[in-house]
Write a protein that holds these residues in place. Structure first.
Motif, PDB file in Angstrom:
ATOM      1  N   ASP A  32      18.907  37.689  29.933  1.00  0.00           N
ATOM      2  CA  ASP A  32      18.076  36.589  29.401  1.00  0.00           C
ATOM      3  C   ASP A  32      18.963  35.366  29.273  1.00  0.00           C
ATOM      4  OD1 ASP A  32      16.389  34.886  27.551  1.00  0.00           O
ATOM      5  OD2 ASP A  32      15.159  36.694  27.524  1.00  0.00           O
ATOM      6  N   THR A  40       8.220  33.940  22.818  1.00  0.00           N
ATOM      7  CA  THR A  40       6.880  34.324  22.364  1.00  0.00           C
ATOM      8  C   THR A  40       6.921  35.532  21.424  1.00  0.00           C
ATOM      9  OG1 THR A  40       6.465  33.958  24.724  1.00  0.00           O
ATOM     10  CG2 THR A  40       4.559  34.268  23.322  1.00  0.00           C
ATOM     11  N   SER A  41       7.830  36.446  21.705  1.00  0.00           N
ATOM     12  CA  SER A  41       7.902  37.661  20.888  1.00  0.00           C
ATOM     13  C   SER A  41       8.474  37.387  19.499  1.00  0.00           C
ATOM     14  CB  SER A  41       8.731  38.732  21.600  1.00  0.00           C
ATOM     15  OG  SER A  41       8.133  39.036  22.841  1.00  0.00           O
ATOM     16  N   THR A 381       2.181  44.051  20.729  1.00  0.00           N
ATOM     17  CA  THR A 381       1.600  45.381  20.531  1.00  0.00           C
ATOM     18  C   THR A 381       1.922  46.313  21.694  1.00  0.00           C
ATOM     19  OG1 THR A 381      -0.255  44.399  19.315  1.00  0.00           O
ATOM     20  CG2 THR A 381      -0.650  46.556  20.319  1.00  0.00           C
TER      21      THR A 381
HETATM   22  C1  FAD Z   1       0.519  32.224  18.135  1.00  0.00           C
HETATM   23  C2  FAD Z   1       0.632  33.591  18.771  1.00  0.00           C
HETATM   24  C3  FAD Z   1       0.279  34.720  18.041  1.00  0.00           C
HETATM   25  C4  FAD Z   1       0.365  35.989  18.618  1.00  0.00           C
HETATM   26  N1  FAD Z   1       0.112  37.096  17.846  1.00  0.00           N
HETATM   27  C5  FAD Z   1       0.261  38.338  18.380  1.00  0.00           C
HETATM   28  C6  FAD Z   1       0.095  39.498  17.579  1.00  0.00           C
HETATM   29  O1  FAD Z   1      -0.148  39.436  16.373  1.00  0.00           O
HETATM   30  N2  FAD Z   1       0.210  40.709  18.176  1.00  0.00           N
HETATM   31  C7  FAD Z   1       0.493  40.848  19.505  1.00  0.00           C
HETATM   32  O2  FAD Z   1       0.564  41.965  20.002  1.00  0.00           O
HETATM   33  N3  FAD Z   1       0.748  39.757  20.272  1.00  0.00           N
HETATM   34  C8  FAD Z   1       0.625  38.514  19.755  1.00  0.00           C
HETATM   35  N4  FAD Z   1       0.841  37.411  20.522  1.00  0.00           N
HETATM   36  C9  FAD Z   1       1.183  37.597  21.947  1.00  0.00           C
HETATM   37  C10 FAD Z   1       2.618  38.063  22.136  1.00  0.00           C
HETATM   38  O3  FAD Z   1       3.485  37.283  21.339  1.00  0.00           O
HETATM   39  C11 FAD Z   1       3.038  37.961  23.609  1.00  0.00           C
HETATM   40  O4  FAD Z   1       2.089  38.607  24.430  1.00  0.00           O
HETATM   41  C12 FAD Z   1       4.392  38.638  23.832  1.00  0.00           C
HETATM   42  O5  FAD Z   1       5.348  38.151  22.922  1.00  0.00           O
HETATM   43  C13 FAD Z   1       4.885  38.452  25.256  1.00  0.00           C
HETATM   44  O6  FAD Z   1       6.134  39.095  25.343  1.00  0.00           O
HETATM   45  P1  FAD Z   1       7.034  38.939  26.620  1.00  0.00           P
HETATM   46  O7  FAD Z   1       8.233  39.778  26.420  1.00  0.00           O
HETATM   47  O8  FAD Z   1       6.213  39.166  27.829  1.00  0.00           O
HETATM   48  O9  FAD Z   1       7.424  37.379  26.644  1.00  0.00           O
HETATM   49  P2  FAD Z   1       8.549  36.595  25.788  1.00  0.00           P
HETATM   50  O10 FAD Z   1       8.677  37.153  24.432  1.00  0.00           O
HETATM   51  O11 FAD Z   1       8.253  35.136  25.905  1.00  0.00           O
HETATM   52  O12 FAD Z   1       9.880  36.918  26.572  1.00  0.00           O
HETATM   53  C14 FAD Z   1      10.201  36.295  27.815  1.00  0.00           C
HETATM   54  C15 FAD Z   1      11.707  36.149  27.875  1.00  0.00           C
HETATM   55  O13 FAD Z   1      12.064  35.582  29.159  1.00  0.00           O
HETATM   56  C16 FAD Z   1      13.186  34.737  28.941  1.00  0.00           C
HETATM   57  N5  FAD Z   1      13.325  33.795  30.056  1.00  0.00           N
HETATM   58  C17 FAD Z   1      12.440  32.867  30.461  1.00  0.00           C
HETATM   59  N6  FAD Z   1      12.921  32.202  31.541  1.00  0.00           N
HETATM   60  C18 FAD Z   1      14.140  32.732  31.816  1.00  0.00           C
HETATM   61  C19 FAD Z   1      15.116  32.489  32.810  1.00  0.00           C
HETATM   62  N7  FAD Z   1      14.963  31.539  33.762  1.00  0.00           N
HETATM   63  N8  FAD Z   1      16.234  33.231  32.810  1.00  0.00           N
HETATM   64  C20 FAD Z   1      16.444  34.202  31.877  1.00  0.00           C
HETATM   65  N9  FAD Z   1      15.535  34.479  30.909  1.00  0.00           N
HETATM   66  C21 FAD Z   1      14.399  33.755  30.874  1.00  0.00           C
HETATM   67  C22 FAD Z   1      12.901  34.055  27.611  1.00  0.00           C
HETATM   68  O14 FAD Z   1      14.078  33.523  27.037  1.00  0.00           O
HETATM   69  C23 FAD Z   1      12.263  35.200  26.819  1.00  0.00           C
HETATM   70  O15 FAD Z   1      13.229  35.880  26.028  1.00  0.00           O
HETATM   71  C24 FAD Z   1       0.778  36.128  19.968  1.00  0.00           C
HETATM   72  C25 FAD Z   1       1.160  34.998  20.689  1.00  0.00           C
HETATM   73  C26 FAD Z   1       1.105  33.738  20.106  1.00  0.00           C
HETATM   74  C27 FAD Z   1       1.547  32.537  20.889  1.00  0.00           C
END
Ligand code: FAD
Length: 414
Positions: A32, A40-41, A381
């Motif tokens: 990362d 987002t997480s 989740t």
């Molecule tokens: C306001 C809000 C409330 C929510 N509430 C809930 C909830 O209560 N329960 C639930 O289940 N979900 C909830 N969600 C949804 C949930 O947060 C997301 O679906 C989830 O966090 C997505 O996880 P992810 O790992 O796919 O993405 P992310 O957590 O965004 O992880 C992506 C990673 O990629 C990395 N990255 C990006 N570009 C690069 C690059 N070029 N090189 C290296 N690394 C990079 C970033 O740094 C990041 O660490 C909510 C979302 C929001 C916005």
């Protein structure tokens, strides 16, 4: 350095993927550009949503569409300038939300959701993260009797159909369950199965620490440097180039950039959301969704976190926290909100797919490339649930959930 598998992206989805693969004996490096769990997480409402068996559909009734178009509610906001770019994907989202198609999407979605508590529980125990977890559910609150009555019967039917525990609370029941709510709600649905996390980013950090304790490695690097080499894939990290036979793209809302450069055009979009913490006193015990005002009030270690609904905009457009501004006023009608903790609100983006299902599986046109993104409203989740599924696919095991509804092949023509 050469490894079996590189996982790009250390949000909930990527960290759980790396962990599931490591636990199957692979040498895994998680990459990362920053520390795990900072995007987002980190910023979500922190609910492990066992009740979320139905993903958010595009509204189908013209009154509801008109309300959104005229920006009359606070649950949805949009940037008019982004609509030309977003329209083709939103039209597809609308089509996928038609009753017949949506019913099969719910079947596929609920088949994942049903595993969320057991998959998190295993990791929470191994990671020693029990202190972050509260197992008392959350409240879906209504201001008007009409909306409450409708929601109560819908929730009861969903609970019956999916073996969920929900309790319908009238005004007195809400006051007894959550004394910190001083404003008047007509009633609430108390979803009692879900768990809530006092610091969502910290839970990801603990899962990442578990991954490292179990022999996995974390490196800072830029996923956009990914290139296909003779026998596999290479990405540049701060410690030099890293090669592996397999790579998993788990970049959440940033997956779209990388897969486009690889020639894939999936119907991805984001629903942006904001949060801000407040020094509420007394602090509510349970999260409360004020459905008719489009604001979630989630008690966290940093304060009462207000989170907003969906903002349809380009991912990197400047923040426009109008929903959060209104949400603060609405929250003050319900609780003693106190002062904001941070100077500026947080902005993030839910990584969404037009057919509302995450994309999990082998890339259709590249050897050793795997996709794992698009978890929309429930990625916090579902992270460990689809991580186990993907790890089983990569490992050649019998998958514990039928993987076909989430297979990237469904968009192969794009
Ligand atoms: C306001 C809000 C409330 C929510 N509430 C809930 C909830 O209560 N329960 C639930 O289940 N979900 C909830 N969600 C949804 C949930 O947060 C997301 O679906 C989830 O966090 C997505 O996880 P992810 O790992 O796919 O993405 P992310 O957590 O965004 O992880 C992506 C990673 O990629 C990395 N990255 C990006 N570009 C690069 C690059 N070029 N090189 C290296 N690394 C990079 C970033 O740094 C990041 O660490 C909510 C979302 C929001 C916005």
């Amino acid at each position: 350095m050469t490894k079996d598998i590189v996982v790009l992206g250390a949000g909930m989805v990527g960290v759980c993927t790396a962990l599931a693969l490591r636990q199957r004996g692979h040498s895994v490096v998680l990459v990362d550009r920053q520390a795990p769990g900072k995007e987002t997480s980190y910023g979500n409402a922190g609910i492990i949503q066992r009740e979320a068996v139905q993903p958010y559909a595009f509204p189908r009734e013209w009154q509801a569409i008109l309300r959104v178009a005229l920006r009359q509610g606070n649950d949805v906001h949009y940037h008019p300038g982004a609509l030309a770019h977003l329209s083709p994907t939103l039209v597809r989202y609308w089509r996928e939300s038609a009753p017949g198609r949506y019913a099969s999407i719910v079947t596929a979605y609920s088949a994942l959701i049903r595993h969320c508590l057991s998959e998190h529980e295993r990791l929470i125990t191994l990671a020693g993260a029990q202190d972050l977890v509260r197992k008392s559910g959350w409240l879906q609150g209504y201001r008007t009797a009409q909306a409450f009555d409708r929601a109560a019967s819908e929730a009861t039917a969903i609970a019956r159909g999916h073996e969920l525990d929900c309790q319908v609370l009238d005004q007195a029941g809400v006051a007894a369950t959550e004394p910190a709510i001083s404003g008047k709600l007509a009633g609430a649905v108390h979803w009692r199965d879900p768990w809530t996390i006092a610091d969502p980013g910290e839970l990801v950090t603990r899962y990442a620490a578990l991954f490292e304790r179990e022999g996995g490695e974390f490196r800072r690097g830029d996923a956009t440097t990914l290139s296909q080499t003779g026998a596999g894939w290479t990405v540049t990290t701060e410690d030099g180039p890293l090669s592996a036979a397999n790579v998993v793209i788990a970049l959440g809302p940033w997956a779209s950039n990388l897969i486009q450069t690889l020639g894939y055009r999936f119907p991805l979009f984001v629903k942006r959301g904001y949060h801000r913490h407040y020094a509420a006193e007394p602090m509510p015990r349970l999260p409360l969704l004020d459905v008719e005002r489009g604001v979630m009030l989630a008690p966290m270690q940093r304060g009462l976190r207000l989170t907003t609904g969906a903002e349809f905009a380009l991912r990197d457009a400047p923040p426009t926290p109008v929903q959060l501004g209104r949400a603060e006023g609405y929250a003050r009608e319900l609780v003693n909100l106190g002062a904001p903790v941070e100077a500026q609100p947080w902005l993030g983006a839910r990584p969404c797919v037009a057919d509302m299902k995450p994309i999990v599986g082998r890339a259709p046109r590249h050897q050793g490339l795997w996709f794992h993104f698009g978890h929309g409203h429930q990625g916090f989740t579902l992270g460990p649930v689809t991580a186990r599924l993907l790890a089983e696919l990569i490992n050649g095991e019998q998958p514990y959930v039928d993987p076909r509804p989430y297979d990237p092949i469904r968009f192969a023509a794009m």
